[in-house]
Design an enzyme around this catalytic site. Sequence first.
Site, PDB file in Angstrom:
ATOM      1  N   LYS A 183     -21.894  -8.261 -24.427  1.00  0.00           N
ATOM      2  CA  LYS A 183     -20.528  -8.043 -23.932  1.00  0.00           C
ATOM      3  C   LYS A 183     -19.728  -9.318 -24.183  1.00  0.00           C
ATOM      4  CE  LYS A 183     -18.210  -8.814 -20.350  1.00  0.00           C
ATOM      5  NZ  LYS A 183     -16.994  -9.118 -21.117  1.00  0.00           N
ATOM      6  N   GLU A 259     -25.479 -20.435 -18.348  1.00  0.00           N
ATOM      7  CA  GLU A 259     -24.796 -21.605 -18.929  1.00  0.00           C
ATOM      8  C   GLU A 259     -23.405 -21.620 -18.322  1.00  0.00           C
ATOM      9  OE1 GLU A 259     -26.148 -23.782 -20.845  1.00  0.00           O
ATOM     10  OE2 GLU A 259     -27.909 -22.807 -21.684  1.00  0.00           O
ATOM     11  N   CYS A 293     -17.302 -26.433 -22.318  1.00  0.00           N
ATOM     12  CA  CYS A 293     -18.042 -26.756 -21.100  1.00  0.00           C
ATOM     13  C   CYS A 293     -18.574 -28.179 -21.158  1.00  0.00           C
ATOM     14  CB  CYS A 293     -19.198 -25.781 -20.935  1.00  0.00           C
ATOM     15  SG  CYS A 293     -20.205 -25.705 -22.409  1.00  0.00           S
ATOM     16  N   GLU A 390     -13.296 -28.502 -13.236  1.00  0.00           N
ATOM     17  CA  GLU A 390     -13.385 -28.425 -14.698  1.00  0.00           C
ATOM     18  C   GLU A 390     -11.965 -28.225 -15.234  1.00  0.00           C
ATOM     19  OE1 GLU A 390     -15.408 -24.926 -16.222  1.00  0.00           O
ATOM     20  OE2 GLU A 390     -16.358 -26.177 -17.744  1.00  0.00           O
TER      21      GLU A 390
HETATM   22  P1  NAD Z   1     -15.584 -16.244 -17.347  1.00  0.00           P
HETATM   23  O1  NAD Z   1     -16.657 -16.506 -16.357  1.00  0.00           O
HETATM   24  O2  NAD Z   1     -14.262 -15.825 -16.850  1.00  0.00           O
HETATM   25  O3  NAD Z   1     -16.035 -15.141 -18.390  1.00  0.00           O
HETATM   26  C1  NAD Z   1     -17.233 -15.237 -19.127  1.00  0.00           C
HETATM   27  C2  NAD Z   1     -17.700 -13.853 -19.477  1.00  0.00           C
HETATM   28  O4  NAD Z   1     -18.054 -13.183 -18.272  1.00  0.00           O
HETATM   29  C3  NAD Z   1     -16.645 -12.975 -20.147  1.00  0.00           C
HETATM   30  O5  NAD Z   1     -17.278 -12.160 -21.103  1.00  0.00           O
HETATM   31  C4  NAD Z   1     -16.131 -12.147 -18.996  1.00  0.00           C
HETATM   32  O6  NAD Z   1     -15.577 -10.921 -19.403  1.00  0.00           O
HETATM   33  C5  NAD Z   1     -17.413 -11.939 -18.239  1.00  0.00           C
HETATM   34  N1  NAD Z   1     -17.265 -11.508 -16.858  1.00  0.00           N
HETATM   35  C6  NAD Z   1     -16.270 -11.774 -15.982  1.00  0.00           C
HETATM   36  N2  NAD Z   1     -16.508 -11.153 -14.811  1.00  0.00           N
HETATM   37  C7  NAD Z   1     -17.677 -10.482 -14.951  1.00  0.00           C
HETATM   38  C8  NAD Z   1     -18.459  -9.658 -14.110  1.00  0.00           C
HETATM   39  N3  NAD Z   1     -18.097  -9.381 -12.872  1.00  0.00           N
HETATM   40  N4  NAD Z   1     -19.616  -9.146 -14.604  1.00  0.00           N
HETATM   41  C9  NAD Z   1     -20.019  -9.428 -15.860  1.00  0.00           C
HETATM   42  N5  NAD Z   1     -19.323 -10.193 -16.704  1.00  0.00           N
HETATM   43  C10 NAD Z   1     -18.167 -10.722 -16.260  1.00  0.00           C
HETATM   44  O7  NAD Z   1     -15.495 -17.565 -18.230  1.00  0.00           O
HETATM   45  P2  NAD Z   1     -14.513 -17.846 -19.449  1.00  0.00           P
HETATM   46  O8  NAD Z   1     -13.169 -18.186 -18.877  1.00  0.00           O
HETATM   47  O9  NAD Z   1     -14.616 -16.784 -20.475  1.00  0.00           O
HETATM   48  O10 NAD Z   1     -15.186 -19.141 -20.080  1.00  0.00           O
HETATM   49  C11 NAD Z   1     -14.952 -20.401 -19.603  1.00  0.00           C
HETATM   50  C12 NAD Z   1     -16.112 -20.880 -18.748  1.00  0.00           C
HETATM   51  O11 NAD Z   1     -17.329 -20.796 -19.485  1.00  0.00           O
HETATM   52  C13 NAD Z   1     -15.978 -22.343 -18.372  1.00  0.00           C
HETATM   53  O12 NAD Z   1     -16.325 -22.523 -17.032  1.00  0.00           O
HETATM   54  C14 NAD Z   1     -16.994 -23.019 -19.265  1.00  0.00           C
HETATM   55  O13 NAD Z   1     -17.491 -24.240 -18.765  1.00  0.00           O
HETATM   56  C15 NAD Z   1     -18.060 -22.003 -19.374  1.00  0.00           C
HETATM   57  N6  NAD Z   1     -18.872 -22.237 -20.557  1.00  0.00           N
HETATM   58  C16 NAD Z   1     -20.127 -22.730 -20.381  1.00  0.00           C
HETATM   59  C17 NAD Z   1     -20.914 -23.003 -21.493  1.00  0.00           C
HETATM   60  C18 NAD Z   1     -22.285 -23.559 -21.312  1.00  0.00           C
HETATM   61  O14 NAD Z   1     -23.053 -23.481 -22.265  1.00  0.00           O
HETATM   62  N7  NAD Z   1     -22.641 -24.086 -20.160  1.00  0.00           N
HETATM   63  C19 NAD Z   1     -20.427 -22.768 -22.773  1.00  0.00           C
HETATM   64  C20 NAD Z   1     -19.136 -22.260 -22.925  1.00  0.00           C
HETATM   65  C21 NAD Z   1     -18.365 -21.988 -21.788  1.00  0.00           C
END
Ligand code: NAD
Length: 489
Positions: A183, A259, A293, A390
């Site tokens: 997804k 992650e 991140c 962040e």
């Molecule tokens: P997000 O948590 O809003 O979304 C991430 C994913 O989760 C998306 O596909 C979103 O549609 C999905 N999602 C949201 N609600 C959900 C639910 N209830 N059930 C299942 N899936 C759901 O994050 P974002 O804004 O897309 O990305 C930014 C964040 O990701 C930042 O906090 C960043 O640090 C983190 N990130 C971490 C890493 C790592 O490797 N640690 C790498 C890249 C990004």
Amino acid sequence: MNDNIAHLLSKLETGLLINGEWGPSSSGETLEVLNPATGEVITTIASATATDAQRAFDAACHAQEKWQKTPPRQRAEILRRAFDLVGKRTEDFATLMTLEMGKPLAEARGEVTYGGEFLRWFGEQGVRHHGITGETPEGNLRIQTVRRPVGPCFLVTPWNFPLAMATRKIAPAIAAGCVMVLKPAKQTPLTSLYLAQTLMEAGLPAGVLNVVCGQSASAISDPIMSDPRLRKISFTGSTGVGKALLKTAADNVLRTSMELGGNAPFLVFEDADIDEAIQGAMIAKMRNIGEACTAANRFLIHESIAAEFSEKLTAALEALVVGNGLDEGTTCGPLIDERAVENMEALIDDAVRAGSTVLTGGQRGEGNGNFFLPTVLKDVPRSARVFREEIFGPIAPITTFATEAEALELANDTEFGLASYLFTQNHSRIQRVSEQLEFGMVGINTGAISNAAVPFGGIKQSGMGREGGVEGLDDYTTLQYLGIKNPYC
Ligand code: NAD
């Protein structure tokens, strides 16, 4: 839209991928994908419902038994062919990523190299991923351990690295013999769809990878997460969503790879090579417009060099060209959406109220896109939101320290524990300080730490599990131990 982009979009599948077939959503609903540099609609894709998500997961489960019996070499060769295809399609992948996510083309090409490498790396690892043999100290049992695929996986990816976050999960799952539903984030689904198209062309059997994206993330995740056949969730995204998924994962005791967010300290000691530190800072802070991140979130600089560091960092950020990532001269693209821009404004207001000074930037860029000027803040106290949260954007907050102990105390003063950076020429300090940094990763005299060969991941509230490296494959297998009676006992 120029002809090349129109041609690229015309060959892109925009449906749901279920059991090897591309099709519409069961409700007929669609989702618009926007260009953050212009606000324009790039294209529309099928928006999955809960019924579609269930169908996708059923297809995956149906494929599991046959797929796990496929010889590792065959799985590896699919990955290798996909790696070659991704390389040949570098310009297509890079253009899609710039269009939907905003990063400058040069960086998007860099992500194709980085993201593609997971396909090659895990193909190579997959054919030599073995258990061990031995015997108990008493000699009564022969010990054999066997690595088996963990089973059906649910892979959830964020928008900031649309290719690499997908390959970092899909490639080890394929190598290990797992089936999956991916997804992608609704802001950036096109890269994932093109990747899935590419993997199918590389020979991936129907049902092994299913891709569903939709307006509602929970409509997709709820049926999959509650299905007792699910064995693993691998999630990259914000800590808030990660925590909610962890709670749900507890119901079925799922294997989890999380992650999550970061709040990376970037420590520069008085004995550092300042120009090297500035180069590192530009990568650690400005790669991906600060939307990473691993992004340096807090610059902790020794007080004796803070003036020189601030001046040089300000000059380097002012030299960046903010604009549409598709223009070759652009070195800083737009943020993902208007909300992100508003968040930058709020963070800066808060820091200024807390006593910080804006050395450069501090405001929106020009144009219709979600542009924000690269910003340096000095005298940032630890109470400021930029220190604690962040940032996920182009703001570089500078805080000074006087002693190594103070630097470490400031660095570790966060619930996050993903990346950290350390600049010093003193070798015993490298050892001493990195051992005390409570972070899963430490970049030493470098701002670039991501690579397919490294165990990427965090501690504390930045998550659990590792992606990439040897460890990244372990996370898609379960270890079975066979205790065999010693025939001579
Ligand atoms: P997000 O948590 O809003 O979304 C991430 C994913 O989760 C998306 O596909 C979103 O549609 C999905 N999602 C949201 N609600 C959900 C639910 N209830 N059930 C299942 N899936 C759901 O994050 P974002 O804004 O897309 O990305 C930014 C964040 O990701 C930042 O906090 C960043 O640090 C983190 N990130 C971490 C890493 C790592 O490797 N640690 C790498 C890249 C990004």
